[in-house]
Design a protein around this motif. Structure first.
Motif, mmCIF file in Angstrom:
data_model
loop_
_atom_site.group_PDB
_atom_site.id
_atom_site.type_symbol
_atom_site.label_atom_id
_atom_site.label_comp_id
_atom_site.label_asym_id
_atom_site.label_seq_id
_atom_site.Cartn_x
_atom_site.Cartn_y
_atom_site.Cartn_z
ATOM 1 N N ALA A 222 44.114 42.383 38.895
ATOM 2 C CA ALA A 222 43.918 43.759 39.337
ATOM 3 C C ALA A 222 45.287 44.524 39.532
ATOM 4 N N ALA A 223 46.534 43.730 39.511
ATOM 5 C CA ALA A 223 47.703 44.372 39.236
ATOM 6 C C ALA A 223 47.769 44.740 37.757
ATOM 7 N N GLY A 232 53.269 39.859 33.258
ATOM 8 C CA GLY A 232 53.024 38.536 33.165
ATOM 9 C C GLY A 232 51.456 37.869 33.302
ATOM 10 N N ASN A 233 50.946 38.518 34.277
ATOM 11 C CA ASN A 233 49.477 37.935 34.299
ATOM 12 C C ASN A 233 48.639 38.239 33.220
ATOM 13 N N ALA A 234 48.782 39.106 32.489
ATOM 14 C CA ALA A 234 47.681 39.625 31.420
ATOM 15 C C ALA A 234 48.241 39.842 30.281
ATOM 16 N N ILE A 235 49.543 39.589 29.949
ATOM 17 C CA ILE A 235 50.310 39.535 28.678
ATOM 18 C C ILE A 235 50.901 38.417 28.386
ATOM 19 N N PHE A 274 44.583 37.652 39.650
ATOM 20 C CA PHE A 274 45.795 37.846 40.282
ATOM 21 C C PHE A 274 45.522 39.328 41.075
ATOM 22 N N CYS A 275 46.304 39.310 42.425
ATOM 23 C CA CYS A 275 46.276 40.482 42.982
ATOM 24 C C CYS A 275 47.383 40.515 43.959
ATOM 25 N N ALA A 276 47.272 41.580 44.740
ATOM 26 C CA ALA A 276 48.059 41.755 45.790
ATOM 27 C C ALA A 276 47.544 41.829 47.262
ATOM 28 N N PRO A 277 48.030 41.417 48.263
ATOM 29 C CA PRO A 277 47.554 41.294 49.591
ATOM 30 C C PRO A 277 46.458 42.103 49.993
#
Length: 528
Positions: A222-223, A232-235, A274-277
């Motif tokens: 989601a970030a 980092g999460n998606a690349i 992956f997400c933020a609070p």
């Protein structure tokens, strides 16, 4: 002490784009990226990245000159980012939710020689270029929404006329690879310059060693990609192991996230999310939260701000998967302090990631005993080289081998760390430090509260009092006295908020961080 680092795969030469393409040479037909309109196999990604490198070279842009990357998350984003790095240029990935004034500043500050932009953002970019005292040589438009000006070119047309560049630029591990601007949670963004080697270390030390990502995973963040966490999460993480990535251009509302969780895109269901609070809070409060059986999540990740313990427990109870909470920063590129899938302590940010060392400084620079808040410093291999064009801030943040985070933390007796707020957010009430985060997370445990932010305000005598801004869940309410009593029952009495204001939303950065300085500024204006 910092754990010994594994031997890196380079001598004098290293190019992170070449490295990521080489990691996947053996899986040409596997899906690398899928968005709402297109997909890329690893072979297609390889070809398009090297075509992009050739096309940028043909513009006459020289080694280490910057290219502004103002694009929504889609399959063109990794092509643009990696293509620029492969060519030895420096992509500057910027927030897609800013104003023309912000982009004008970034164009001037970075002196970008070209801009890669989404069609939906082209009008804002054009307004920025009118304001900026800087000209670019070419504007390349991903997915145009209207006929283009002769000075603009469509993304596909820009690269398709070029043979793939065979060899990458001969960069070294310490050469500049890309910039990321800070999120602006404490003021004007700063351009953090990252090296070719930095992403490699985050892949090895966190993506693989902590999250355990593998080629069977389907990653969904989601970030967004302009955020260090999302990058980092998606690349870098998924390309480092050969996983598949789902991308979404739109705002990550709970409804949009749920559609991808249940496999509405190519039938692919994310295994790692992956997400933020703030995102997790919104999803768990949503009436259409999917059942456990409808999703394929094995793991969730959280960063951006401290994850309230109650959110983690509720997510685990509903989905059977833990949220691995950690802290990273634009300056450190990704997470350096984290819980682990096999070691979760909700309410803390966990333990130092192997390869990184952290320490706490008291106000006088001395050591900090367990249980007391101190300023967090980090030592590790992924620290940015500097802030571009800002020597004073660079020297303040990058102190020898250590990086000053700007965060306050408490070390617990088991070696884990608990977030206590930004260093400039800490409050001293009656001579005692009070953490806004501790009060906020306690308020968030109330069943009617969605989220809260706490600041200090001066009373008539000039003394600091705590004030909480509270957002309620849809259809739920509680009065001020009830919330104060709720906090008093759970924290030391002096920590309860003396004032409470109910609001519809909190000011945040595009990455979900609460901008407490805006609340403080509004209070000063109101008092004046």
């Amino acid at each position: 002490m910092t754990a010994a680092l594994p031997a890196p795969p380079w001598g004098d030469r290293f190019n992170i784009a070449e490295h990521l393409l080489a990691c996947n040479a053996g899986r040409p037909d596997k899906l690398a990226y899928v968005d709402d309109h297109a997909s890329l196999t690893y072979a297609e990604l390889d070809t398009r990245v090297r075509q992009m490198a050739a096309a940028l070279h043909a513009l006459g842009i020289k080694r280490e000159e910057r290219v502004l990357l103002l694009m929504q998350d889609c399959c063109d984003w990794p092509v643009a980012f990696l293509g620029a790095i492969y060519a030895g240029l420096v992509p500057v990935a910027v927030n897609t939710l800013l104003t023309a004034d912000d982009y004008a500043y970034m164009l001037e500050h970075s002196r970008a020689q070209a801009v890669l932009v989404s069609g939906a953002l082209l009008a804002t970019l054009n307004a920025a270029m009118v304001k900026a005292d800087h000209e670019v040589s070419k504007v390349v438009v991903s997915r145009p929404q209207a006929p283009l000006h002769p000075s603009e070119v469509a993304f596909d047309a820009f690269i398709q006329g070029h043979a793939p560049k065979r060899k990458p630029a001969g960069t070294g591990p310490d050469d500049p690879a890309f910039w990321l601007y800070s999120s602006g949670s404490t003021g004007r963004p700063k351009g953090a310059v990252h090296s070719q080697a930095n992403p490699y270390w985050t892949i090895e030390l966190y993506g693989k060693a902590v999250l355990g990502l593998c080629e069977d995973d389907v990653c969904f963040s989601a970030a967004k990609l302009f955020f260090a966490y999302g990058l980092g999460n998606a690349i870098t993480f998924p390309l480092g192991v050969g996983a598949t990535v789902l991308l979404m251009a739109d705002r990550p509302t709970p409804e949009a996230i749920f559609m991808r969780w249940i496999g509405s895109v190519c039938g692919l269901k994310p295994t790692v999310f992956f997400c933020a609070p703030t995102g997790y809070a919104g999803m768990l409060a949503h009436p259409d939260l999917p059942d456990r059986e409808a999703v394929a999540l094995r793991l969730a990740s959280s960063a951006g701000e401290a994850l309230p313990a109650e959110l983690g427990r509720r997510f685990k109870a509903h989905f059977g998967a833990d949220i691995v909470d950690g802290i990273g920063s634009t300056e450190m590129l990704h997470i350096f302090l984290s819980n682990r899938p096999d070691r979760i302590r909700y309410g803390t940010t966990g333990w130092p990631v192997d390869g990184y060392e952290v320490m706490l400084h008291a106000d006088d620079g001395g050591p900090v005993p367990d249980g007391e808040p101190g300023d967090l410093y980090i030592q590790g291999p992924s620290s940015a080289l500097m802030y571009w064009g800002n020597r004073a801030k660079s020297r303040e943040t990058f102190q020898g081998t250590w990086t000053r985070s700007g965060d306050k933390y408490i070390r617990n007796t088991d070696g884990s760390y608990t977030y206590a707020g930004r260093s400039d957010d800490m409050l001293k009430v009656s001579g005692i430090y009070v953490s806004p985060i501790e009060i906020e997370t306690t308020l968030a445990q109330h069943p009617a509260v969605l989220e809260a932010a706490v600041i200090g305000v001066a009373d008539a005598n000039g003394l600091t009092r705590t004030k909480a801004f509270v957002v309620f869940k849809s259809g739920q309410r509680a009065d001020e006295a009830t919330l104060k009593a709720f906090v008093k029952e759970r924290l030391a009495p002096y920590k309860y908020p003396r004032l409470i204001e109910f609001v519809d939303e909190l000011p945040k950065t595009a990455t979900g961080k609460i901008q407490r300085f805006k609340l403080r500024d509004a209070e000063v204006t109101r008092a004046g």
